[in-house]
Design an enzyme around this catalytic site. Structure first.
Site, mmCIF file in Angstrom:
data_model
loop_
_atom_site.group_PDB
_atom_site.id
_atom_site.type_symbol
_atom_site.label_atom_id
_atom_site.label_comp_id
_atom_site.label_asym_id
_atom_site.label_seq_id
_atom_site.Cartn_x
_atom_site.Cartn_y
_atom_site.Cartn_z
ATOM 1 N N GLU A 22 31.725 43.468 38.142
ATOM 2 C CA GLU A 22 32.031 44.794 37.612
ATOM 3 C C GLU A 22 31.081 45.252 36.504
ATOM 4 O O GLU A 22 31.519 45.721 35.448
ATOM 5 C CB GLU A 22 33.499 44.821 37.143
ATOM 6 C CG GLU A 22 34.452 44.513 38.286
ATOM 7 C CD GLU A 22 35.911 44.306 37.856
ATOM 8 O OE1 GLU A 22 36.231 44.529 36.686
ATOM 9 O OE2 GLU A 22 36.718 43.897 38.716
ATOM 10 N N ASN A 64 29.893 41.126 42.396
ATOM 11 C CA ASN A 64 31.216 41.518 42.890
ATOM 12 C C ASN A 64 31.693 42.775 42.156
ATOM 13 O O ASN A 64 31.549 42.869 40.931
ATOM 14 C CB ASN A 64 32.171 40.345 42.588
ATOM 15 C CG ASN A 64 33.521 40.457 43.261
ATOM 16 O OD1 ASN A 64 33.603 40.633 44.474
ATOM 17 N ND2 ASN A 64 34.590 40.331 42.480
ATOM 18 N N HIS A 113 40.394 46.536 46.628
ATOM 19 C CA HIS A 113 41.738 46.826 46.121
ATOM 20 C C HIS A 113 42.063 48.246 46.600
ATOM 21 O O HIS A 113 41.684 49.230 45.974
ATOM 22 C CB HIS A 113 41.780 46.749 44.594
ATOM 23 C CG HIS A 113 41.617 45.360 44.083
ATOM 24 N ND1 HIS A 113 42.598 44.404 44.232
ATOM 25 C CD2 HIS A 113 40.593 44.746 43.438
ATOM 26 C CE1 HIS A 113 42.197 43.260 43.701
ATOM 27 N NE2 HIS A 113 40.978 43.443 43.216
ATOM 28 N N GLU A 133 38.719 40.610 47.400
ATOM 29 C CA GLU A 133 39.988 40.701 46.648
ATOM 30 C C GLU A 133 40.935 41.695 47.313
ATOM 31 O O GLU A 133 41.557 42.529 46.648
ATOM 32 C CB GLU A 133 39.731 41.140 45.199
ATOM 33 C CG GLU A 133 38.727 40.282 44.456
ATOM 34 C CD GLU A 133 38.558 40.665 42.982
ATOM 35 O OE1 GLU A 133 39.385 41.428 42.451
ATOM 36 O OE2 GLU A 133 37.586 40.184 42.374
ATOM 37 N N ASP A 174 43.801 43.906 48.762
ATOM 38 C CA ASP A 174 45.244 44.177 48.804
ATOM 39 C C ASP A 174 45.421 45.664 49.122
ATOM 40 O O ASP A 174 44.497 46.457 48.913
ATOM 41 C CB ASP A 174 46.001 43.738 47.542
ATOM 42 C CG ASP A 174 45.317 44.079 46.242
ATOM 43 O OD1 ASP A 174 44.448 44.976 46.230
ATOM 44 O OD2 ASP A 174 45.665 43.472 45.210
HETATM 45 O O1 9MR Z 1 44.719 39.409 39.327
HETATM 46 C C1 9MR Z 1 44.205 39.296 38.027
HETATM 47 C C2 9MR Z 1 45.320 39.477 37.016
HETATM 48 O O2 9MR Z 1 46.246 38.411 37.096
HETATM 49 C C3 9MR Z 1 44.724 39.585 35.614
HETATM 50 O O3 9MR Z 1 45.772 39.918 34.693
HETATM 51 C C4 9MR Z 1 43.656 40.632 35.580
HETATM 52 C C5 9MR Z 1 43.017 40.748 34.199
HETATM 53 O O4 9MR Z 1 42.124 41.800 34.147
HETATM 54 O O5 9MR Z 1 42.650 40.317 36.529
HETATM 55 C C6 9MR Z 1 43.124 40.339 37.842
HETATM 56 O O6 9MR Z 1 42.098 40.104 38.762
HETATM 57 C C7 9MR Z 1 41.028 41.053 38.775
HETATM 58 C C8 9MR Z 1 39.779 40.313 39.168
HETATM 59 O O7 9MR Z 1 39.564 39.222 38.329
HETATM 60 C C9 9MR Z 1 38.581 41.230 39.165
HETATM 61 N N1 9MR Z 1 38.817 42.377 39.996
HETATM 62 C C10 9MR Z 1 40.039 43.116 39.750
HETATM 63 C C11 9MR Z 1 41.236 42.156 39.808
HETATM 64 C C12 9MR Z 1 42.526 42.921 39.647
HETATM 65 O O8 9MR Z 1 42.574 43.519 38.381
#
Ligand code: 9MR
Length: 323
Positions: free
Chosen positions: A133, A173, A209, A238, A240
């Site tokens: 990101e 990513n 997402h 990732e 969903d």
């Molecule tokens: O799923 C993850 C969640 O449990 C955390 O609280 C969050 C913190 O920012 O990160 C989520 O995973 C993220 C991933 O690491 C990067 N892409 C977006 C995902 C969803 O926010």
């Protein structure tokens, strides 16, 4: 007993990887979680355990317990392991926020972090999200601690450092860049610049997402192909699928299943062989606990429901793998 193959078996038969993001606490405490993850998926990603915050309780110490638990689980069950993530602006340790570093100290800190973490899992992690990101939603470079101190160089450096100690495939990513749009255009340009500079980048992860507004699968396929034309591998990292909480479709399970099916089909058509879903079952989705997302989006975005029962999306993915 039924002769119906599991999702994992269907994926194996199609030389495809279908994965799930994994929570080590659930692995330890919930046999159904463990069983579903190992029977139904042939790939795993630690959802949080490899991030800098969870890994580094203080500047000089690492705690690899949770990360090792997920990587060991993947190893023991003969799964493909995606490492997530070496360089990100979120989930940094609390002590980091208070640290008054110089730019040189920050660069040295990041080098040491990448070397230590990627090096530890040499031969055990198959793919790393090296940088996550780095691009903002409008396509500009995201204003992060890394970019602020080190400029665009930090990306090329991070890939080089990872390459020095790891035999994994190395990925950039990002989210919101699944189809052709302003952000994926900017990422394309960024990766082209980095490759021109010789950065050892193997692939790009499209997070997928799909929360509310779902990208057009044809545009996703076109996007995958253009990154492949740069010489990069493309994975969906990732996935969903949710809906706006205030405006869900009348038949959300069906629409969700169709979108999963269309994305798997688009991915396979374009020659992409890996889709990781962001959790094992709906009860473990981040959408239920993250900020105000439980108000904004429906909270059942995965292939298994709260009781680990297979959803229409599960059948749709399996069907798309067999076509
Ligand atoms: O799923 C993850 C969640 O449990 C955390 O609280 C969050 C913190 O920012 O990160 C989520 O995973 C993220 C991933 O690491 C990067 N892409 C977006 C995902 C969803 O926010």
């Amino acid at each position: 007993m039924t002769d119906e193959p599991t999702l994992r078996e269907a994926a194996d038969d199609s030389d495809f990887r279908i994965g799930a993001a994994i929570d080590p606490d659930a692995l330890r405490s919930d046999p159904s979680y463990w069983r579903t993850a190992s029977n139904e998926f042939n790939a795993v990603t630690p959802e949080n355990a490899l991030k800098m915050g969870p890994l580094r309780p203080s500047r000089d110490t690492y705690d690899f317990g949770d990360a090792d638990a997920v990587v060991d689980f993947g190893d023991r069950n003969d799964m493909y392991v995606r490492g997530h993530v070496l360089v990100w602006h979120n989930q940094k340790p609390d002590w980091f926020q208070a640290w008054d570093y110089t730019d040189d100290q920050l660069r040295e800190f990041l080098r040491e972090h990448v070397h230590t973490v990627a090096g530890r899992y040499h031969g055990r992690i198959d793919a790393w999200d090296v940088v996550n990101e780095a691009v903002a939603d409008d396509g500009s470079m995201r204003d992060t601690v890394w970019y602020d101190a080190l400029g665009e160089d930090y990306l090329a450096d991070a890939f080089r450092w990872a390459d020095e100690v790891s035999d994994a495939d190395l990925y950039y990513n990002d989210y919101g860049a699944d189809a052709i749009n302003e952000k994926s255009d900017a990422i394309y340009d960024l990766l082209e610049r980095l490759l021109d500079r010789g950065a050892p980048i193997d692939g790009v992860g499209l997070q997928m997402h799909a929360l509310g507004d779902h990208p057009d699968p044809d545009s996703v396929a076109e996007n995958i192909r253009r990154f492949q034309d740069l010489g990069l591998d493309v994975q969906i990292t990732e996935m969903d699928v949710a809906f706006h909480a205030d405006d869900p479709p009348a038949n959300p399970d069906k629409v969700q299943a169709e979108f999963y099916r269309d994305v798997i089909a688009a991915c396979r058509d374009a020659g992409c062989d890996t889709v990781v879903t962001w959790g094992v079952h709906d009860a473990s989705t981040w959408l239920r606990t993250f900020r105000d997302f439980s108000d904004r989006f429906t909270g059942d975005p995965l292939l298994f429901d709260d009781r680990y029962d297979e959803k229409p999306a599960y059948d749709a993915v399996k069907g798309a793998l067999r076509d």
